[in-house]
Design an enzyme around this catalytic site. Structure first.
Site, short mmCIF file in Angstrom:
data_model
loop_
_atom_site.label_atom_id
_atom_site.label_comp_id
_atom_site.label_asym_id
_atom_site.label_seq_id
_atom_site.Cartn_x
_atom_site.Cartn_y
_atom_site.Cartn_z
N CYS A 1 -2.30 9.21 2.42
CA CYS A 1 -2.02 8.71 1.06
C CYS A 1 -3.19 8.92 0.11
O CYS A 1 -3.00 9.01 -1.10
CB CYS A 1 -1.62 7.24 1.11
SG CYS A 1 -2.84 6.15 1.85
N GLU B 1 0.89 -1.17 0.00
CA GLU B 1 0.00 0.00 0.00
C GLU B 1 0.91 1.20 0.00
O GLU B 1 1.49 1.56 1.02
CB GLU B 1 -0.91 -0.03 1.24
CG GLU B 1 -2.16 0.82 1.11
CD GLU B 1 -1.88 2.30 1.32
OE1 GLU B 1 -1.76 3.02 0.30
OE2 GLU B 1 -1.77 2.74 2.47
#
Length: 476
Positions: A284, A250
């Site tokens: 993010c 990720e």
């Protein structure tokens, strides 16, 4: 006051590093030392590897119902200790206490979800071509897991990995970020108090490069998972290739926000300002490139700036704080670089664009307008409180610009036209798309990107299956 005792967890024992090495833990809002983070030596790491191998043999033999009982109890303990853990998280990360408490509650819910979903790791029976033969597909835990997490979400980054791996029946060695260690330690204590067997969870800290290279080189772990930058993800994948470990990555993102000409502008601005400056933009999936239809451009910038100027900046434990500091001094320098580069390329600073004159790593919420695609901030993930605006007129050019980066994590679309929404969401290169909504992270839905934003998904049933492998049995 920082209340968590920072220790390594190896084979069920909390302790300091065997060589006595540590580093200071700094409060990013005050620059004061909160505690010291112990470093694991290579000997400590080898003990953690052995413990994970031993713990896996014990944990994988537990029934899904037995694993559920331990994880569910741990979730209850996390929820019961929410206030104290949230205070630790806020002090080490800088985000407001209320925001930290919400992250802790998310973590408890995520662990409950994984606990439940572990009981539904279904296989299947396939009709055989041969009389009397049974064909069975089984799901089984992949083996010991290595996990590395970032500092921006000290709770949810950690629990997504712990929950998925443990619910699947894997043991795990996790290295949380040294900037935010206490939250992971607190979660480890909850799991241990809930009855997790020794060696199933091991927590280590230290030099990231030394720890990752040493652990990944071992044949014991069978999977590696990272929440972190794209550059680090590439490095770990290269290291994992030598032993063909499965990788769940990720990584970074650079989310475009597309505001079509028919968007409900007031509702849109309320939403995107709140999500942009959450955790000082260190998210993010944070909206980081703002593409506004030319007919709404001036009004959108004015409304955005009006809202930005009302954001209350301060320490996480101060009443009413909406945005805290950045995680470290190094991040402030990068923000300055990105702003200065944008201006050199023709952008204009509407508000902000500088460090705040106060103790701590605070950067002013910043809005840039007329930012050209040549500016670094339009291709490099800023990971900070900077909002670059640009306008668009035609759809095809817009999509080329929105998809022009190497990333593909999140994207956001605002329009009241259903057909236009569908056309846009299908054209976007992203693992997750929010349409008139930005809540794209829940325990039960997959979270992950495409392209250089990573590989695989966390949360949802997908997050469980990342830690499982398939076994086929043909039995006569």
């Amino acid at each position: 006051m920082y209340q968590e005792k920072l220790e390594l967890l190896i084979d069920g024992t909390w302790r300091q590093g065997s060589e006595g090495v540590s580093e200071p833990l700094i409060n990013p809002a005050t620059e004061e030392t909160l505690s010291h983070v112990p470093h694991a030596s290579t000997s400590d790491l080898d003990q953690a590897l052995s413990a994970a191998a031993k713990g896996f043999k014990v944990w994988k033999k537990k029934t899904a119902a037995e694993r559920y009982a331990v994880l569910y109890k741990a979730a209850e303990l996390i929820e019961a200790r929410k206030d104290s853990i949230a205070e630790v998280l806020s002090l080490e990360n800088g985000k407001p206490v209320a925001e930290a408490a919400g992250e802790i509650m998310f973590s408890a819910e995520a662990l409950r979800f994984y606990a439940e979903e572990g009981k539904r790791a279904y296989g299947r029976i396939i009709p055989s071509r041969t009389p009397g033969v049974r064909q069975i597909v089984m799901k089984e835990p992949i083996g010991p897991v290595l996990a590395f997490t970032a500092w921006n979400f000290p709770a949810s980054n950690v629990i997504r990995k712990l929950g998925g791996a443990l619910a699947a029946g894997c043991s795990i060695i996790i290295k949380p970020a040294e900037e935010t260690p206490g939250t992971a330690v607190a979660f480890g204590r909850c799991l241990q108090d809930a009855g997790l067997p020794d060696g199933v969870l091991n927590i280590v800290f230290g030099d990231p490069a030394v720890i990752s290279s040493h652990l990944i080189a071992s044949p014991i772990p069978k999977a590696v998972t990272l929440t972190g930058s794209t550059a680090v993800g590439k490095l770990l994948q290269k290291q994992a290739a030598d032993t063909l470990k499965r990788c769940l990555m990720e990584l970074g993102g650079h989310a475009p926000v597309i505001v079509h000409k028919d968007a409900d502008l007031e509702k849109t601005l309320d939403m995107i300002v709140m999500f942009k400056f959450r955790n000082a933009g260190q998210v993010c999936t944070s909206p980081t490139r703002f593409y506004v239809h030319e007919s709404l451009y001036e009004k959108a910038i004015a409304g955005f700036v009006e809202r930005v100027k009302k954001i209350k900046i301060g320490q996480g434990n101060e009443e009413g704080t909406q945005m805290g500091p950045m995680i470290a001094e190094r991040r402030l320098g990068l923000m300055d670089e990105l702003v200065q580069d944008a201006v050199l390329n023709g952008a204009k600073i509407v508000t902000g664009g500088e460090r705040l004159d106060r103790k701590g790593y605070f950067y002013a919420p910043t809005v840039l307008r007329d930012v050209p695609d040549t500016a670094r901030i339009m291709s490099e993930e800023p990971f900070g409180p900077i909002a670059p605006f640009t306008s668009f007129s035609d759809f095809e050019t817009l999509m080329e610009r929105a998809n022009s980066t190497v990333y593909g994590l999140a994207s956001f679309v605002f329009t009241q036209d259903g057909a236009l929404a569908r056309k846009t969401e299908e054209a976007l290169e992203a693992g997750m798309v929010g349409v008139n909504f930005m809540g794209i992270s829940t325990p039960e839905t997959p979270f992950g990107g495409v392209n250089q934003s990573g590989d695989g998904s966390e949360s949802g049933i997908e997050g469980l299956e990342e830690y499982m492998r398939v076994k086929f049995i043909a039995e006569l």
